[in-house]
Design a protein around this motif. Sequence first.
Motif, PDB file in Angstrom:
ATOM      1  N   VAL A 164       8.460  -7.609  10.593  1.00  0.00           N
ATOM      2  CA  VAL A 164       8.950  -6.898  11.781  1.00  0.00           C
ATOM      3  C   VAL A 164      10.459  -6.734  11.697  1.00  0.00           C
ATOM      4  N   ASN A 165      10.949  -5.725  12.397  1.00  0.00           N
ATOM      5  CA  ASN A 165      12.391  -5.504  12.485  1.00  0.00           C
ATOM      6  C   ASN A 165      12.700  -4.999  13.889  1.00  0.00           C
ATOM      7  N   MET A 166      13.633  -5.677  14.577  1.00  0.00           N
ATOM      8  CA  MET A 166      13.966  -5.312  15.957  1.00  0.00           C
ATOM      9  C   MET A 166      14.875  -4.102  16.037  1.00  0.00           C
ATOM     10  N   ASN A 167      15.440  -3.711  14.893  1.00  0.00           N
ATOM     11  CA  ASN A 167      16.321  -2.550  14.881  1.00  0.00           C
ATOM     12  C   ASN A 167      15.523  -1.303  14.492  1.00  0.00           C
ATOM     13  N   ALA A 168      15.380  -0.398  15.447  1.00  0.00           N
ATOM     14  CA  ALA A 168      14.564   0.803  15.218  1.00  0.00           C
ATOM     15  C   ALA A 168      15.159   1.696  14.132  1.00  0.00           C
ATOM     16  N   LYS A 169      16.465   1.539  13.869  1.00  0.00           N
ATOM     17  CA  LYS A 169      17.110   2.417  12.895  1.00  0.00           C
ATOM     18  C   LYS A 169      17.275   1.768  11.525  1.00  0.00           C
ATOM     19  N   SER A 170      16.646   0.667  11.311  1.00  0.00           N
ATOM     20  CA  SER A 170      16.830  -0.030  10.037  1.00  0.00           C
ATOM     21  C   SER A 170      16.231   0.777   8.883  1.00  0.00           C
ATOM     22  N   GLU A 171      16.660   0.443   7.663  1.00  0.00           N
ATOM     23  CA  GLU A 171      16.048   1.078   6.498  1.00  0.00           C
ATOM     24  C   GLU A 171      14.588   0.619   6.413  1.00  0.00           C
ATOM     25  N   SER A 172      13.782   1.351   5.639  1.00  0.00           N
ATOM     26  CA  SER A 172      12.369   0.991   5.539  1.00  0.00           C
ATOM     27  C   SER A 172      12.234  -0.340   4.805  1.00  0.00           C
ATOM     28  N   LEU A 173      11.128  -1.051   5.086  1.00  0.00           N
ATOM     29  CA  LEU A 173      10.888  -2.318   4.391  1.00  0.00           C
ATOM     30  C   LEU A 173      10.783  -2.071   2.888  1.00  0.00           C
ATOM     31  N   GLU A 174      10.147  -0.973   2.531  1.00  0.00           N
ATOM     32  CA  GLU A 174       9.964  -0.649   1.121  1.00  0.00           C
ATOM     33  C   GLU A 174      11.304  -0.572   0.396  1.00  0.00           C
ATOM     34  N   SER A 175      12.240   0.120   1.023  1.00  0.00           N
ATOM     35  CA  SER A 175      13.545   0.255   0.394  1.00  0.00           C
ATOM     36  C   SER A 175      14.294  -1.088   0.409  1.00  0.00           C
ATOM     37  N   PHE A 176      14.138  -1.853   1.489  1.00  0.00           N
ATOM     38  CA  PHE A 176      14.793  -3.163   1.593  1.00  0.00           C
ATOM     39  C   PHE A 176      14.308  -4.117   0.499  1.00  0.00           C
ATOM     40  N   LEU A 177      13.023  -4.017   0.142  1.00  0.00           N
ATOM     41  CA  LEU A 177      12.455  -4.953  -0.836  1.00  0.00           C
ATOM     42  C   LEU A 177      12.420  -4.402  -2.259  1.00  0.00           C
ATOM     43  N   GLU A 178      12.930  -3.192  -2.429  1.00  0.00           N
ATOM     44  CA  GLU A 178      12.765  -2.519  -3.716  1.00  0.00           C
ATOM     45  C   GLU A 178      13.238  -3.370  -4.896  1.00  0.00           C
ATOM     46  N   GLY A 179      14.420  -3.969  -4.738  1.00  0.00           N
ATOM     47  CA  GLY A 179      15.006  -4.710  -5.853  1.00  0.00           C
ATOM     48  C   GLY A 179      14.204  -5.917  -6.299  1.00  0.00           C
ATOM     49  N   ILE A 180      13.470  -6.518  -5.372  1.00  0.00           N
ATOM     50  CA  ILE A 180      12.770  -7.767  -5.698  1.00  0.00           C
ATOM     51  C   ILE A 180      11.289  -7.535  -5.968  1.00  0.00           C
ATOM     52  N   SER A 181      10.864  -6.277  -5.863  1.00  0.00           N
ATOM     53  CA  SER A 181       9.433  -5.962  -5.989  1.00  0.00           C
ATOM     54  C   SER A 181       8.823  -6.424  -7.309  1.00  0.00           C
ATOM     55  N   THR A 182       9.493  -6.106  -8.428  1.00  0.00           N
ATOM     56  CA  THR A 182       8.873  -6.429  -9.719  1.00  0.00           C
ATOM     57  C   THR A 182       8.773  -7.937  -9.922  1.00  0.00           C
ATOM     58  N   ALA A 183       9.602  -8.703  -9.213  1.00  0.00           N
ATOM     59  CA  ALA A 183       9.547 -10.155  -9.346  1.00  0.00           C
ATOM     60  C   ALA A 183       8.384 -10.753  -8.554  1.00  0.00           C
ATOM     61  N   ILE A 184       7.954 -10.081  -7.473  1.00  0.00           N
ATOM     62  CA  ILE A 184       6.944 -10.668  -6.584  1.00  0.00           C
ATOM     63  C   ILE A 184       5.605  -9.933  -6.616  1.00  0.00           C
ATOM     64  N   ASP A 185       5.640  -8.616  -6.740  1.00  0.00           N
ATOM     65  CA  ASP A 185       4.382  -7.847  -6.681  1.00  0.00           C
ATOM     66  C   ASP A 185       3.268  -8.413  -7.581  1.00  0.00           C
ATOM     67  N   PRO A 186       3.586  -8.777  -8.855  1.00  0.00           N
ATOM     68  CA  PRO A 186       2.488  -9.203  -9.744  1.00  0.00           C
ATOM     69  C   PRO A 186       1.788 -10.486  -9.294  1.00  0.00           C
ATOM     70  N   VAL A 187       2.415 -11.239  -8.381  1.00  0.00           N
ATOM     71  CA  VAL A 187       1.804 -12.486  -7.908  1.00  0.00           C
ATOM     72  C   VAL A 187       0.485 -12.196  -7.183  1.00  0.00           C
ATOM     73  N   GLY A 188       0.380 -11.022  -6.557  1.00  0.00           N
ATOM     74  CA  GLY A 188      -0.867 -10.663  -5.876  1.00  0.00           C
ATOM     75  C   GLY A 188      -1.086 -11.424  -4.589  1.00  0.00           C
ATOM     76  N   LEU A 189      -0.004 -11.649  -3.831  1.00  0.00           N
ATOM     77  CA  LEU A 189      -0.118 -12.414  -2.581  1.00  0.00           C
ATOM     78  C   LEU A 189      -1.116 -11.804  -1.602  1.00  0.00           C
ATOM     79  N   GLU A 190      -1.277 -10.473  -1.687  1.00  0.00           N
ATOM     80  CA  GLU A 190      -2.184  -9.819  -0.739  1.00  0.00           C
ATOM     81  C   GLU A 190      -3.639 -10.187  -1.004  1.00  0.00           C
ATOM     82  N   ASP A 191      -3.943 -10.672  -2.226  1.00  0.00           N
ATOM     83  CA  ASP A 191      -5.321 -11.056  -2.541  1.00  0.00           C
ATOM     84  C   ASP A 191      -5.590 -12.526  -2.250  1.00  0.00           C
ATOM     85  N   MET A 192      -4.553 -13.239  -1.824  1.00  0.00           N
ATOM     86  CA  MET A 192      -4.710 -14.678  -1.590  1.00  0.00           C
ATOM     87  C   MET A 192      -5.030 -14.947  -0.123  1.00  0.00           C
TER      88      MET A 192
END
Lengths: 450, 108
Positions: A164-192
């Motif tokens: 969640v983000n309380m600031n309606a004008k914030s950047e998208s979560l996708e863009s906020f997490l872009e840099g760290i995606s390749t480090a975490i995505d392969p873990v497959g947290l969504e399947d756990m």
Amino acid sequence: MSIQIGDSRLSKSNPWAVGNCAPGDDVRIPTERYYSKDFFELECNSLWNNSWQLACRLEDIPNVGDYVEYTIVDQSILIVRDGETTIRALRNRCSHRGVQLANGNGSFHGCQMVCPFHGWRYNLDGTCSYVYQAANAFSPESLEPESLRIPECRTAIRWGFVFVNMNAKSESLESFLEGISTAIDPVGLEDMRVNWWRYTEVKANWKVALEAFLEGYHIMQTHPELAQVSGDDYSAHLLYDLDSNGHGWNTQDPNNGGLDWWPARGISYTKWIFEQDRAMRVGVDGWLDDWILDLAASFEAEREPDAEMLGEYFQAVFEEAGRRGIPIRPMTPETSPFAFVFPNVLITAGPYGRTNVYRFRPNGLDPESATIEVWAVQVRPIGTPEGPRPRLEGPVPQSELPFVLAQDASNMEAQQRGLRTHGFDHELLSGRYEPMIINFNRTLDRLIGS
Amino acid sequence: MSTVRVSPGGIEFEVHPGESVFDASYREGWMWPTTCYGQAQCTRCHMKVVSGAAELPAISALELPIVERLSRISYRSEPDVVLRLACQVRPTNDLEVELKRAPVRRFE
């Protein structure tokens, strides 16, 4: 305490900014950041009111009407599943006289959220559906639907978590997490799915609690069971990648890592893995299953672990996982075993389909109290039915935490008290060994606008 | 799957496994009496279980004191009546229940 974005107090200067007032890459961080009420207020305005925050697991709210309350400092947000595929984050207050609509977790029934005070009701999308004695009690202008609607925060889903983000004008979560995606995505947290979910409280600033996890420099002294098989220069081999959004993660040294390097004296890398795994199994109450420990033991019983054994061992692990129907994902070289998601989440992932996710928050409005929360999650065998909604347990006494976490917690309160020592204005951080802490604090300063 | 028969009104509906009587009635389009909407708070959804009470799952620590209080206040003259909250009961067997007023159709 909390102030809306745009408040004039936002321009208050930040005399506690992290400087470069140390030789080389060393950094000094003002100690007041860890107990000053004014700095805490700057964090409320600039960080918590403006940042993407991990609010709950998706599996916490599986059915329409299910909710979880997410609290941060003095703000409460209800994360509600308002449709099969939609989730809303609603400010937790009635538009009449402000009473909170729900607490903890539970379910709204009949698709209605009801204020327990005067029975005003809301649909799950936040629109007001009922005002008791509306025509007699209020003028029509006061009951204009938009003004009665419960305000919403932004939501986004990633890794099986609702952010969640309380600031309606914030950047998208996708863009906020872009840099760290390749480090975490392969873990497959969504399947756990959650094995356990617990929290503990410490009398320390939330950053003291968090930063205890943001470097490997402490392992030699704080965690003897993890350190005993590792050499003295163990932490020198830990490298970190940093991201401009404040994230950071541990990486392998490409020139000096893997099988060519092992940190322990006199034992093979394979043996070191086995020893670490055994310590972690108990130390964090997760990491891997006992059947994998048994498998490692059977390899060790055959011969002294050597470099060749590691490949054979992991092949056997994946084969046995396959037989058990457990879809463990192989880690890619980019997968980080130790990733920090700004501002307050740490994800520790191993090669065995089990992960611990840590969340650090201030305990209400107290700058010197924090909660540390852990989700232990794991890949389930294919076909496992969804279980009951996870239940948060706690506060767990520090003495009852898995021992590695208890060791970490034991330093926090002592550090908090020590930081208050008269004349101790700055703590000293190593640019090489503690860069994630420095990057975290510099990012915080950038948000505050020093 | 179980069936709930309600009087007055003579309505009847199915309750899915794991579902409460209140949630089932809402799904079927009935306005079961309530003001708290399933939070075990307002007691307006309470029902007299006329048959099937013995086979119901055990009453929870949340519901028990609420129906005991209700029984002392509103059902003093009927000490043997089985009172339950429709929002808390998740039946696995058929039930016959009695309400003070018949549920009405929910506006769509």
